[in-house]
Scaffold this motif. Sequence first.
Motif, mmCIF file in Angstrom:
data_model
loop_
_atom_site.group_PDB
_atom_site.id
_atom_site.type_symbol
_atom_site.label_atom_id
_atom_site.label_comp_id
_atom_site.label_asym_id
_atom_site.label_seq_id
_atom_site.Cartn_x
_atom_site.Cartn_y
_atom_site.Cartn_z
ATOM 1 N N HIS A 170 0.822 -1.214 0.000
ATOM 2 C CA HIS A 170 0.000 0.000 0.000
ATOM 3 C C HIS A 170 0.850 1.256 0.000
ATOM 4 C CE1 HIS A 170 0.265 -1.550 4.209
ATOM 5 N NE2 HIS A 170 -0.469 -2.548 3.756
ATOM 6 N N SER A 221 -5.751 3.798 0.940
ATOM 7 C CA SER A 221 -6.912 3.038 0.471
ATOM 8 C C SER A 221 -7.434 2.107 1.563
ATOM 9 C CB SER A 221 -6.518 2.204 -0.747
ATOM 10 O OG SER A 221 -7.566 1.319 -1.102
ATOM 11 N N ARG A 222 -8.703 1.720 1.433
ATOM 12 C CA ARG A 222 -9.206 0.568 2.189
ATOM 13 C C ARG A 222 -8.450 -0.670 1.734
ATOM 14 N NH1 ARG A 222 -12.699 -2.884 -0.709
ATOM 15 N NH2 ARG A 222 -13.101 -2.093 -2.802
ATOM 16 N N CYS A 247 -7.590 -3.324 -0.356
ATOM 17 C CA CYS A 247 -7.990 -3.419 -1.758
ATOM 18 C C CYS A 247 -6.710 -3.543 -2.580
ATOM 19 C CB CYS A 247 -8.739 -2.130 -2.104
ATOM 20 S SG CYS A 247 -9.199 -1.902 -3.815
ATOM 21 N N VAL A 295 -7.596 0.534 -6.975
ATOM 22 C CA VAL A 295 -7.955 1.658 -6.093
ATOM 23 C C VAL A 295 -8.521 2.839 -6.877
ATOM 24 C CG1 VAL A 295 -6.963 3.441 -4.587
ATOM 25 C CG2 VAL A 295 -6.335 1.032 -4.262
ATOM 26 N N THR A 296 -9.625 3.404 -6.357
ATOM 27 C CA THR A 296 -10.177 4.661 -6.870
ATOM 28 C C THR A 296 -10.315 5.641 -5.697
ATOM 29 O OG1 THR A 296 -12.517 4.224 -6.453
ATOM 30 C CG2 THR A 296 -11.584 3.315 -8.492
ATOM 31 N N ASP A 304 -12.916 6.616 -4.330
ATOM 32 C CA ASP A 304 -13.963 6.170 -3.406
ATOM 33 C C ASP A 304 -13.458 5.171 -2.373
ATOM 34 O OD1 ASP A 304 -15.798 7.744 -4.668
ATOM 35 O OD2 ASP A 304 -16.613 6.140 -5.919
ATOM 36 N N ASP A 305 -12.280 4.595 -2.595
ATOM 37 C CA ASP A 305 -11.731 3.609 -1.662
ATOM 38 C C ASP A 305 -10.908 4.241 -0.548
ATOM 39 O OD1 ASP A 305 -12.626 1.211 -3.030
ATOM 40 O OD2 ASP A 305 -11.213 1.790 -4.608
ATOM 41 N N GLN A 325 -9.403 6.233 2.675
ATOM 42 C CA GLN A 325 -9.775 6.382 4.084
ATOM 43 C C GLN A 325 -8.771 7.305 4.759
ATOM 44 O OE1 GLN A 325 -9.375 2.182 5.221
ATOM 45 N NE2 GLN A 325 -11.587 1.915 4.987
ATOM 46 N N ASN A 337 -14.062 5.772 3.223
ATOM 47 C CA ASN A 337 -14.759 4.522 2.922
ATOM 48 C C ASN A 337 -14.904 3.657 4.191
ATOM 49 O OD1 ASN A 337 -14.935 1.614 2.051
ATOM 50 N ND2 ASN A 337 -15.037 2.597 0.052
ATOM 51 N N GLN A 346 -15.396 0.444 4.530
ATOM 52 C CA GLN A 346 -15.034 -0.975 4.444
ATOM 53 C C GLN A 346 -13.718 -1.254 5.185
ATOM 54 O OE1 GLN A 346 -16.242 -0.769 -0.027
ATOM 55 N NE2 GLN A 346 -16.190 -2.933 0.514
#
Length: 241
Positions: A33, A48-49, A51, A56-57, A59-60, A62, A74, A76
Motif C-alpha cells: 500500500h 486506500s481501504r 484493496c 484503487v479509486t 472512493d476507496d 480512508q 470509505n 469498508q
Amino acid sequence: MASTPLADPALLRDLVIANRILAREGVLDAFGHVSVRHPERPDQYIISRSCGPELVTEDDLQCFTLTGEQVAGNPQPPYAERAIHGAIYEARPEVQAICHNHSPSTIPYGVTGVPLRPIYHMAALLGTEVPIWDIADDFGDTDLLVKTMEQGRSLARTLGPRRVALMRGHGSVVAGRTLREVVICCVYMEQNARLQAQALALGEVRYLSPGEIARMSEALTAPLSSERAWSTWRRRAGFAD
Ligand code: MN
C-alpha cells in the motif's frame, strides 16, 4: 461513500495514480500500500481501504489518525498493516508519503546478508545504506505482519532518518517528502535489486559512491526528472492526459 472529499481532490487523484503506477511497474501486486500525510492535518494520513492497488479509486480512500483510528472515508475494512504508515509519520515529521511493498526482487537482500545498494544512478534514492528490520528481534515468532503500533514503531526506529528499510522475509518501506519521490524510489529499487543480482553473478560490483548518491538523489527529486517519470508511468498505468 464519502460525500465530502478527504482532502484536495488533486492530491487524492495523485494517490490513486501512485497506487496504479506501483502496481503496473511490479512493485505492488494484490498486496502492499501507499499513503500520503494529510496536508492540512499532519496528525492524519490517507490510504486506500483493504484493496488491490491496481483497483484503487478515490472512493476507496480512508483517513486515519497516526495511531490507526479511522476518522473519515470509505467504511469498508482497512489494511491490517496500516501501523507501518502511522508509526513512520509519527517518527518523521518531514515525511509526506510512504509505500509498504513486497517488491519481489528485493526480498533476497532481506534474508541473505547481501546489502541492497545502488549499482546505477537511477537507484540513488536507496541511499548509502539500506537497513534490515527483523520483526523476530523484538517480537519472536509472528506471521511477519506489522499489525500493532509497537511493531510499527520498532520498524520506524530501524528506518531512522533514511528513505528505505528492508523487512526480513517480507518486503520494505519507502518514505519520502512527496508521492513522486516515493514512487520513483520504489520503481528503481525493484530494478536495482534485479540488476544487482545480475551484477553479483558476474563478479565484483562497483557501487555508486556516497557523493554520487547525493548528487543523483538531487537530480532525481528535481521537478524535471520527477515529472518526466510520473507522466510516463501514469500514462502506462492507463491514465490519459
Ligand atoms: Mn506486507
